[in-house]
Design a protein around this motif. Structure first.
Motif, PDB file in Angstrom:
ATOM      1  N   HIS A  25      -7.083   0.163   1.793  1.00  0.00           N
ATOM      2  CA  HIS A  25      -6.152  -0.679   1.537  1.00  0.00           C
ATOM      3  C   HIS A  25      -5.738  -0.049   0.511  1.00  0.00           C
ATOM      4  CE1 HIS A  25      -3.780  -4.336  -0.255  1.00  0.00           C
ATOM      5  NE2 HIS A  25      -4.375  -4.322  -1.310  1.00  0.00           N
TER       6      HIS A  25
ATOM      7  N   THR B 212      -2.479   1.094  -2.340  1.00  0.00           N
ATOM      8  CA  THR B 212      -1.498  -0.050  -3.328  1.00  0.00           C
ATOM      9  C   THR B 212      -0.931   1.329  -3.994  1.00  0.00           C
ATOM     10  OG1 THR B 212      -2.507  -1.915  -3.120  1.00  0.00           O
ATOM     11  CG2 THR B 212      -1.086  -1.474  -4.317  1.00  0.00           C
ATOM     12  N   LYS B 213       0.435   1.179  -3.911  1.00  0.00           N
ATOM     13  CA  LYS B 213       1.525   1.488  -4.936  1.00  0.00           C
ATOM     14  C   LYS B 213       2.137   0.943  -5.490  1.00  0.00           C
ATOM     15  CE  LYS B 213       3.906   5.659  -5.860  1.00  0.00           C
ATOM     16  NZ  LYS B 213       5.500   6.422  -5.352  1.00  0.00           N
TER      17      LYS B 213
ATOM     18  N   ARG C 181       4.072  -2.205  -6.084  1.00  0.00           N
ATOM     19  CA  ARG C 181       4.276  -3.688  -5.078  1.00  0.00           C
ATOM     20  C   ARG C 181       3.648  -3.159  -3.320  1.00  0.00           C
ATOM     21  NH1 ARG C 181       9.409  -6.893  -6.706  1.00  0.00           N
ATOM     22  NH2 ARG C 181      10.394  -5.189  -5.897  1.00  0.00           N
ATOM     23  N   ASP C 182       4.048  -1.965  -3.186  1.00  0.00           N
ATOM     24  CA  ASP C 182       4.140  -1.501  -1.712  1.00  0.00           C
ATOM     25  C   ASP C 182       2.569  -1.681  -1.499  1.00  0.00           C
ATOM     26  OD1 ASP C 182       6.389  -1.842  -2.271  1.00  0.00           O
ATOM     27  OD2 ASP C 182       6.523   0.961  -2.165  1.00  0.00           O
ATOM     28  N   THR C 183       2.189  -2.123  -0.223  1.00  0.00           N
ATOM     29  CA  THR C 183       0.670  -1.928   0.253  1.00  0.00           C
ATOM     30  C   THR C 183       0.964  -1.361   1.895  1.00  0.00           C
ATOM     31  OG1 THR C 183       1.218  -4.012   1.063  1.00  0.00           O
ATOM     32  CG2 THR C 183      -0.035  -4.073  -1.621  1.00  0.00           C
TER      33      THR C 183
ATOM     34  N   LEU D  21       3.518   5.859  -0.654  1.00  0.00           N
ATOM     35  CA  LEU D  21       2.043   4.751  -1.077  1.00  0.00           C
ATOM     36  C   LEU D  21       1.049   6.165  -1.030  1.00  0.00           C
ATOM     37  CD1 LEU D  21       1.887   1.355   1.075  1.00  0.00           C
ATOM     38  CD2 LEU D  21       2.028   1.735  -1.147  1.00  0.00           C
TER      39      LEU D  21
END
Length: 175
Positions: free
Chosen positions: A61, A63-64, A66-68, A29
């Protein structure tokens, strides 16, 4: 600190969690985007090129796809060649990732450290990691995964036990 020694041998033998690439996605991420889009939301971002540290602070926060990853603060430590060598998420850390092999993982800790060269992930302080849809679960004061050396270690503080749940059916099906 008590070390639940048999966990290492169980994990080394079955490689269930090691092969999950539990935290590989987390700091992918933060990988300063090798062709992928990385979205970082935070109240502040500081870059100190002289010291080689970039920090995002305040309700971070990341995000990459669907990863968080969420944390109070995320530090990225860079070499003189501007390559990241260490990531550190601090305070109220939680993550939700989807691995390349289709697994969905969630976890949390007070601090999460990823040492790139060693391929080592450390969840420190009230650490938990679980695979969604399966009983695979780890809980302890400190969880360490080292993908390069193929080991996992779960530790607790004082008299508190660690908890490890492994789906043995899943292991037997992979043989």
């Amino acid at each position: 600190m008590k070390i639940f020694g048999s966990v290492c041998s169980v994990f080394a033998g079955c490689r269930v969690w090691l092969q999950l690439y539990l935290l590989v996605g987390i700091f992918a991420l933060c990988s300063v985007a090798w062709g992928d889009e990385l979205l970082i939301d935070a109240k502040q971002v500081f870059a100190d090129e002289k010291r080689g540290i970039t920090s995002a602070e305040g309700s971070v926060h990341i995000t990459k796809e669907r990863d968080t990853l969420n944390a109070d603060k995320v530090n990225v430590y860079m070499s003189k060649e501007r390559k990241p060598f260490k990531f550190e998420a601090i305070g109220n850390v939680d993550f939700h990732i989807f691995t390349e092999d289709g697994r969905e993982l969630k976890g949390k800790s007070d601090t999460l450290i990823y040492l790139i060269e060693q391929s080592e992930y450390q969840l420190i302080g009230r650490a938990e990691a679980r695979e969604i849809g399966k009983p695979n679960y780890l809980k302890g004061e400190r969880i360490i995964f080292n993908n390069k050396e193929n080991f996992a270690n779960v530790q607790s503080e004082g008299d508190a036990p660690v908890r490890v749940i492994i789906d043995l059916n899943d292991i037997q099906q992979k043989k």
